[in-house]
Design an enzyme around this catalytic site. Structure first.
Site, PDB file in Angstrom:
ATOM      1  N   ARG A 126       6.375   4.364   3.352  1.00 26.80           N
ATOM      2  CA  ARG A 126       4.957   4.663   3.546  1.00 26.80           C
ATOM      3  C   ARG A 126       4.816   6.178   3.592  1.00 26.80           C
ATOM      4  O   ARG A 126       5.737   6.895   4.004  1.00 26.80           O
ATOM      5  CB  ARG A 126       4.443   4.050   4.848  1.00 26.80           C
ATOM      6  CG  ARG A 126       4.546   2.523   4.897  1.00 26.80           C
ATOM      7  CD  ARG A 126       4.061   1.985   6.230  1.00 26.80           C
ATOM      8  NE  ARG A 126       4.109   0.524   6.285  1.00 26.80           N
ATOM      9  CZ  ARG A 126       5.140  -0.179   6.748  1.00 26.80           C
ATOM     10  NH1 ARG A 126       6.208   0.456   7.220  1.00 26.80           N
ATOM     11  NH2 ARG A 126       5.100  -1.497   6.765  1.00 26.80           N
ATOM     12  N   LYS A 134       6.326   0.716  11.384  1.00 29.58           N
ATOM     13  CA  LYS A 134       5.222   0.168  12.165  1.00 29.58           C
ATOM     14  C   LYS A 134       5.745  -0.714  13.288  1.00 29.58           C
ATOM     15  O   LYS A 134       6.707  -1.450  13.120  1.00 29.58           O
ATOM     16  CB  LYS A 134       4.299  -0.651  11.259  1.00 29.58           C
ATOM     17  CG  LYS A 134       3.384   0.183  10.382  1.00 29.58           C
ATOM     18  CD  LYS A 134       2.389  -0.706   9.657  1.00 29.58           C
ATOM     19  CE  LYS A 134       1.368   0.119   8.878  1.00 29.58           C
ATOM     20  NZ  LYS A 134       0.374  -0.747   8.207  1.00 29.58           N
ATOM     21  N   HIS A 166       0.955   6.601  -2.249  1.00 25.38           N
ATOM     22  CA  HIS A 166       0.975   5.152  -2.083  1.00 25.38           C
ATOM     23  C   HIS A 166       1.312   4.442  -3.395  1.00 25.38           C
ATOM     24  O   HIS A 166       1.963   3.392  -3.397  1.00 25.38           O
ATOM     25  CB  HIS A 166      -0.383   4.669  -1.570  1.00 25.38           C
ATOM     26  CG  HIS A 166      -0.322   3.359  -0.851  1.00 25.38           C
ATOM     27  ND1 HIS A 166       0.490   3.156   0.246  1.00 25.38           N
ATOM     28  CD2 HIS A 166      -0.938   2.173  -1.090  1.00 25.38           C
ATOM     29  CE1 HIS A 166       0.365   1.904   0.663  1.00 25.38           C
ATOM     30  NE2 HIS A 166      -0.496   1.287  -0.132  1.00 25.38           N
ATOM     31  N   ARG A 197       4.995   4.013  -3.729  1.00 22.17           N
ATOM     32  CA  ARG A 197       5.515   2.875  -2.959  1.00 22.17           C
ATOM     33  C   ARG A 197       5.341   1.582  -3.762  1.00 22.17           C
ATOM     34  O   ARG A 197       6.252   0.754  -3.827  1.00 22.17           O
ATOM     35  CB  ARG A 197       4.776   2.788  -1.623  1.00 22.17           C
ATOM     36  CG  ARG A 197       5.150   1.593  -0.739  1.00 22.17           C
ATOM     37  CD  ARG A 197       4.513   1.791   0.630  1.00 22.17           C
ATOM     38  NE  ARG A 197       4.443   0.583   1.442  1.00 22.17           N
ATOM     39  CZ  ARG A 197       5.418   0.155   2.240  1.00 22.17           C
ATOM     40  NH1 ARG A 197       6.561   0.820   2.301  1.00 22.17           N
ATOM     41  NH2 ARG A 197       5.257  -0.929   2.963  1.00 22.17           N
ATOM     42  N   HIS A 235       7.888  -4.755   5.685  1.00 14.25           N
ATOM     43  CA  HIS A 235       6.822  -5.743   5.885  1.00 14.25           C
ATOM     44  C   HIS A 235       7.260  -6.747   6.944  1.00 14.25           C
ATOM     45  O   HIS A 235       8.348  -7.312   6.859  1.00 14.25           O
ATOM     46  CB  HIS A 235       6.530  -6.500   4.587  1.00 14.25           C
ATOM     47  CG  HIS A 235       5.841  -5.683   3.554  1.00 14.25           C
ATOM     48  ND1 HIS A 235       5.836  -6.001   2.200  1.00 14.25           N
ATOM     49  CD2 HIS A 235       5.106  -4.542   3.655  1.00 14.25           C
ATOM     50  CE1 HIS A 235       5.142  -5.099   1.534  1.00 14.25           C
ATOM     51  NE2 HIS A 235       4.693  -4.202   2.391  1.00 14.25           N
ATOM     52  N   TYR A 258       3.437  -8.585  -4.836  1.00 18.49           N
ATOM     53  CA  TYR A 258       4.041  -7.949  -5.999  1.00 18.49           C
ATOM     54  C   TYR A 258       4.463  -8.965  -7.053  1.00 18.49           C
ATOM     55  O   TYR A 258       4.589  -8.620  -8.233  1.00 18.49           O
ATOM     56  CB  TYR A 258       5.224  -7.075  -5.577  1.00 18.49           C
ATOM     57  CG  TYR A 258       4.772  -5.875  -4.781  1.00 18.49           C
ATOM     58  CD1 TYR A 258       4.153  -4.799  -5.405  1.00 18.49           C
ATOM     59  CD2 TYR A 258       4.922  -5.829  -3.398  1.00 18.49           C
ATOM     60  CE1 TYR A 258       3.706  -3.704  -4.678  1.00 18.49           C
ATOM     61  CE2 TYR A 258       4.474  -4.746  -2.659  1.00 18.49           C
ATOM     62  CZ  TYR A 258       3.869  -3.687  -3.306  1.00 18.49           C
ATOM     63  OH  TYR A 258       3.426  -2.621  -2.586  1.00 18.49           O
TER      64      TYR A 258
END
Length: 305
Positions: free
Chosen positions: A150, A174, A247, A250, A273, A282
């Site tokens: 990210r 995250k 982005h 990524r 994720h 994807y």
């Protein structure tokens, strides 16, 4: 705008940081959503603590009327649900007025992806820049495409996140979750080249814990500055600058790996994720690409019987 950062909102933000490892960007976004709802309530002479389900529904209708899209409105509702759930846990309220409110239907948009040739063109243009800034940009580009980080993870990389022996990055993502991301040999070479000029970005004799230090308030290269540098690079590479961003790199990392046979579970771990359904988007990009190939080149696609 009035700032409704009262005690309950402050405590909610503190909980997000302490228990969920929320970033400052996430907290700012949540605060803005709560502020907007608080302003709407004040016009109706109601407080956050006294908001009703009808207030929430009216607010969502208002958001739609002023032009907010379904994705944004869905996020607004999610934030309110979390906020009122927190108020329940703190015994500030007995109910959650946002819980039984239906949000708008949201179809997740497919991520925009650039081709492998486009990435190669960016890299070729970057390697031609032999200034300190150019060498730094090459390093950033190589790491981004090699790791799928990210943008915030990329620009704020600590120096000690890099392992030279294993050629990996230890990323704190995250929610405070750690993940190990392998690097390509070209990314490692770009890092070694950048380290020779890294001192140019330090103030005097000062040191920095960040791999990409700068004079910004945060102490590292800002996301905005990286975005500007990439758009300038896109122009030099003969690409449309409006589609090039950190982005997008990524997305390119994920899509290109998947196209070459990477499995979803490995990709999920590298992207950080928490839910594989996020990674599965994807596969839809891949299907769209295959459909385009068939419709464009299959000999029967243009036949009309």
């Amino acid at each position: 705008m009035t700032d409704y950062r009262g005690n309950t909102v402050e405590q909610f933000l503190e909980m997000l940081i302490a228990e969920r490892g929320a970033s400052s960007n996430t907290c700012t976004s949540y605060l803005n959503d709560i502020n907007n709802f608080g302003k709407f309530l004040s016009d109706a002479e109601t407080s956050l603590e006294d908001a009703t389900t009808d207030n929430v529904r009216s607010y969502l209708r208002h958001r739609s009327e002023v032009g907010a899209n379904n994705l944004t409105i869905s996020r607004n509702l999610s934030v309110l649900r979390q906020f009122f759930k927190f108020l329940q846990s703190e015994n500030v309220r007995l109910d959650n007025p946002a819980l039984n409110v239906d949000g708008p239907k949201v179809s997740r948009p497919l991520p925009k992806v650039i081709s492998e040739d486009d990435v190669e063109a960016l890299l070729k243009a970057a390697y031609k820049l032999q200034t300190a800034e150019g060498i730094r940009l090459t390093c950033l580009l190589e790491i981004a495409y090699a790791s799928g980080l990210r943008v915030t993870e990329l620009v704020s990389l600590p120096v000690d996140s890099l392992s030279y022996t294993s050629e990996t990055l230890l990323i704190l993502g995250k929610g405070g979750k750690e993940r190990l991301v392998p690097l390509t040999s070209s990314a490692m070479n770009a890092i070694l080249a950048y380290e020779k000029v890294r001192g140019d970005f330090l103030k005097g004799n000062k040191t920095s814990k960040f791999l990409f230090p700068s004079r910004s308030k945060q102490g590292y290269l800002t996301r905005r500055r990286l975005g500007q540098l990439l758009k300038d690079l896109a122009i030099q590479a003969g690409l449309d600058p409006t589609i090039i961003s950190p982005h997008i790199l990524r997305h390119a990392f994920a899509s290109h790996l998947l196209n070459r046979g990477a499995d979803l579970r490995s990709l999920q771990k590298m992207l950080g994720h928490s839910d594989i359904s996020t990674t599965q988007i994807y596969t839809h990009v891949q299907k769209e690409r295959l459909h385009t190939v068939v419709s464009s080149f299959h000999p029967m696609s243009k036949k009309d019987f």
